[in-house]
Design a protein around this motif. Structure first.
Motif, short mmCIF file in Angstrom:
data_model
loop_
_atom_site.label_atom_id
_atom_site.label_comp_id
_atom_site.label_asym_id
_atom_site.label_seq_id
_atom_site.Cartn_x
_atom_site.Cartn_y
_atom_site.Cartn_z
N GLY A 168 0.79 -1.22 0.00
CA GLY A 168 0.00 0.00 0.00
C GLY A 168 0.82 1.26 0.00
O GLY A 168 0.33 2.34 -0.35
N ALA A 169 2.07 1.15 0.40
CA ALA A 169 2.97 2.31 0.39
C ALA A 169 3.52 2.49 -1.02
O ALA A 169 3.57 1.56 -1.80
N PRO A 170 3.95 3.68 -1.34
CA PRO A 170 4.54 3.87 -2.67
C PRO A 170 5.93 3.26 -2.74
O PRO A 170 6.62 3.12 -1.71
N TYR A 171 6.33 2.88 -3.93
CA TYR A 171 7.71 2.46 -4.14
C TYR A 171 8.58 3.72 -4.07
O TYR A 171 8.41 4.64 -4.87
N ASP A 172 9.47 3.76 -3.11
CA ASP A 172 10.25 4.99 -2.90
C ASP A 172 11.73 4.86 -3.25
O ASP A 172 12.46 5.85 -3.19
N TYR A 173 12.15 3.67 -3.61
CA TYR A 173 13.53 3.50 -4.07
C TYR A 173 13.52 2.71 -5.38
O TYR A 173 12.80 1.71 -5.49
N TRP A 174 14.33 3.19 -6.31
CA TRP A 174 14.36 2.60 -7.65
C TRP A 174 15.80 2.39 -8.08
O TRP A 174 16.67 3.20 -7.79
#
Length: 119
Positions: free
Chosen positions: A103-109
């Motif tokens: 449910g949290a955004p993907y914050d590392y790519w």
């Protein structure tokens, strides 16, 4: 801060296989959900599949469930994407990503790795 580095992309003929790796920079990455995305030329980036810290996998509906397998080695802070029976439509830049929880955004790519499948 979590840094992600993908590797393992390349050029392969249709029907071939590749294994992508995503190495995380910090041990805490082992507690995060790790996902694989891809972006084909001229298309939007799309979710492929993700795996939680306990090994539970979530697939995209209508995805490559039968051909692709995601796994992780928390001791090595690494996530893998095994891709079998690759087809030209699988050609894309593949990215790994991390998020805190469902449910949290993907914050590392990661920076992405190119996969090209020739017919």
């Amino acid at each position: 801060q979590v840094q992600l580095v993908e590797s393992g992309g390349g050029l392969v003929q249709a029907g071939g296989s590749l294994r992508l790796s995503c190495a995380a920079s910090v041990r805490t990455a082992g507690t995060r959900l790790m996902g694989w995305f891809r972006q084909a030329p001229g298309k939007e980036r799309e979710f492929v599949m993700e795996i939680d810290s306990g090994g539970v996998v979530t697939y995209r509906a209508g995805s490559e469930k039968g051909r692709f397998t995601i796994s992780r080695d928390n001791a090595k802070n690494t996530v893998y994407l095994q891709m079998n029976d690759l087809q030209p439509e699988d050609t894309a830049v593949y990215y790994c990503a991390a998020r805190e929880k469902a449910g949290a955004p993907y914050d590392y790519w990661g920076q992405g790795t190119q996969v090209t499948v020739s017919s």
